[in-house]
Motif scaffolding. Structure first.
Motif, PDB file in Angstrom:
ATOM      1  N   LEU A  55       3.857   5.990   4.347  1.00 13.99           N
ATOM      2  CA  LEU A  55       2.508   5.442   4.247  1.00 13.99           C
ATOM      3  C   LEU A  55       1.459   6.536   4.033  1.00 13.99           C
ATOM      4  CD1 LEU A  55       2.580   2.772   7.115  1.00 13.99           C
ATOM      5  CD2 LEU A  55       2.474   2.319   4.651  1.00 13.99           C
ATOM      6  N   GLY A 102      -1.622   5.954  -1.433  1.00 15.56           N
ATOM      7  CA  GLY A 102      -1.780   4.497  -1.362  1.00 15.56           C
ATOM      8  C   GLY A 102      -3.197   4.023  -1.645  1.00 15.56           C
ATOM      9  N   VAL A 106      -4.834   4.068   6.083  1.00 19.40           N
ATOM     10  CA  VAL A 106      -3.628   3.594   6.753  1.00 19.40           C
ATOM     11  C   VAL A 106      -3.931   3.305   8.211  1.00 19.40           C
ATOM     12  CG1 VAL A 106      -1.290   4.219   7.505  1.00 19.40           C
ATOM     13  CG2 VAL A 106      -2.080   4.836   5.201  1.00 19.40           C
TER      14      VAL A 106
END
Length: 305
Positions: free
Chosen positions: A137, A142, A146
């Motif tokens: 993650l 991304g 997170v």
């Protein structure tokens, strides 16, 4: 450049502090000779050995092609969120020449003596799973911050590093850790120097394959990368394995035959080697000889099928 296609050939680069200059020399020789990887152990409580990640960064900075990995990272002493930043940095600065070897912890008495909390085996494995999930993650760039609320790791509103997640190879052993490897990892380093003929390997690998299939993955996506050493002799030996079936070494022909069979018949994805000559020397000459006479012959035989 990042690793290409297996089989990979790695070299054990561990040396104690009194031989510090030899570490850099060993990695440079491995790169020049054509090895894909070098490896370092992570035992920070051992005062006579280099801290693995500092040594890895130094060695990657001295090289241009070869990849490095810590086999395997001592997770109880390296919290996953910070480890994610470390591996992203090493991967970015080296141009992707980094593999994350990861373990749940093994020598707990020494880990505890170095200040970490001792975990029950089931908790150590749970923390190991959370770490893999969190590291993925926190790398890969991304879409947004997170949030992760696990039993062992918690982060809130943390931006992931805009760096591809490096390959993750585990040193897993028990049933749960093997299943986690099949679901989440890219490679497996069998424990205790087990090779493809060892009963422990034959019992463990199907657990990985089964978990991979249940997760919708091709089991071949999880390579087996073996710690594999022995003597390189000038002539064939009578038996390249001892009475217990462990490989001890032999001639170039015997090495090539063994490693080629490991890849084609048993699906081996690579070998982390520690090879010595008949006198027990593991220096530059035997490294270059192995790389010149064994490695290309195995690659050619594998390519020919």
């Amino acid at each position: 450049m990042p690793l290409e296609r297996p089989p990979y050939f790695g070299l054990d680069a561990n040396v104690p502090f009194p031989q510090s200059a030899a570490l850099s020399e060993r990695v440079l020789v491995a790169e020049e000779a054509g090895f894909d990887l070098f490896s370092l152990m992570d035992h920070p409580y051992a005062g006579d050995h280099h801290e693995a990640y500092a040594a890895l960064g130094f060695a990657l900075g001295r090289t241009r092609r070869i990849s490095g990995y810590v086999g395997v990272t001592n997770l109880p002493l390296r919290p996953a969120p910070v480890l994610a930043r470390t591996v992203a940095t090493l991967s970015a600065l080296s141009g992707g020449r980094f593999v994350l070897g990861l373990g749940s912890g093994g020598i707990w008495k020494r880990i505890a003596a170095f200040g970490a909390q001792t975990l029950a085996p089931k908790d150590a494995v749970s923390a190991f799973e959370e770490a893999i999930v969190l590291i993925r993650l926190l790398t890969g760039g991304g879409a947004g911050p997170v949030d992760f609320d696990g039993r062992f790791y918690r982060v809130s509103g943390v931006l992931p590093a805009p760096v591809p997640t490096p390959p993750i190879w585990t040193g897993s052993n028990g049933p749960r850790a093997l299943a986690i490897t099949g679901r989440l990892a890219d490679g497996w380093i069998p424990s205790f120097g087990a090779d493809w003929l060892a009963e422990s390997y034959r019992a463990a690998r199907p657990r990985i394959d089964r978990a991979a299939r249940q997760a919708g993955r091709d089991p071949a996506e999880v390579i087996s990368y073996f710690n594999f050493g022995g003597v390189l002799t000038d002539r064939d030996v009578l038996s390249p394995r001892d009475p217990e079936g462990r490989w001890t070494g032999g001639s170039v022909r015997q090495w090539v035959e063994e490693l080629t069979g490991a890849v084609l018949e048993h699906g081996a994805g690579g070998f982390n080697t520690h090879v010595v000559d008949a006198s027990g020397d593991d220096g530059a000459d035997v490294v270059r000889r192995f790389a010149a006479e064994v490695v290309p012959a195995v690659r050619a035989a594998v390519a020919a099928g």
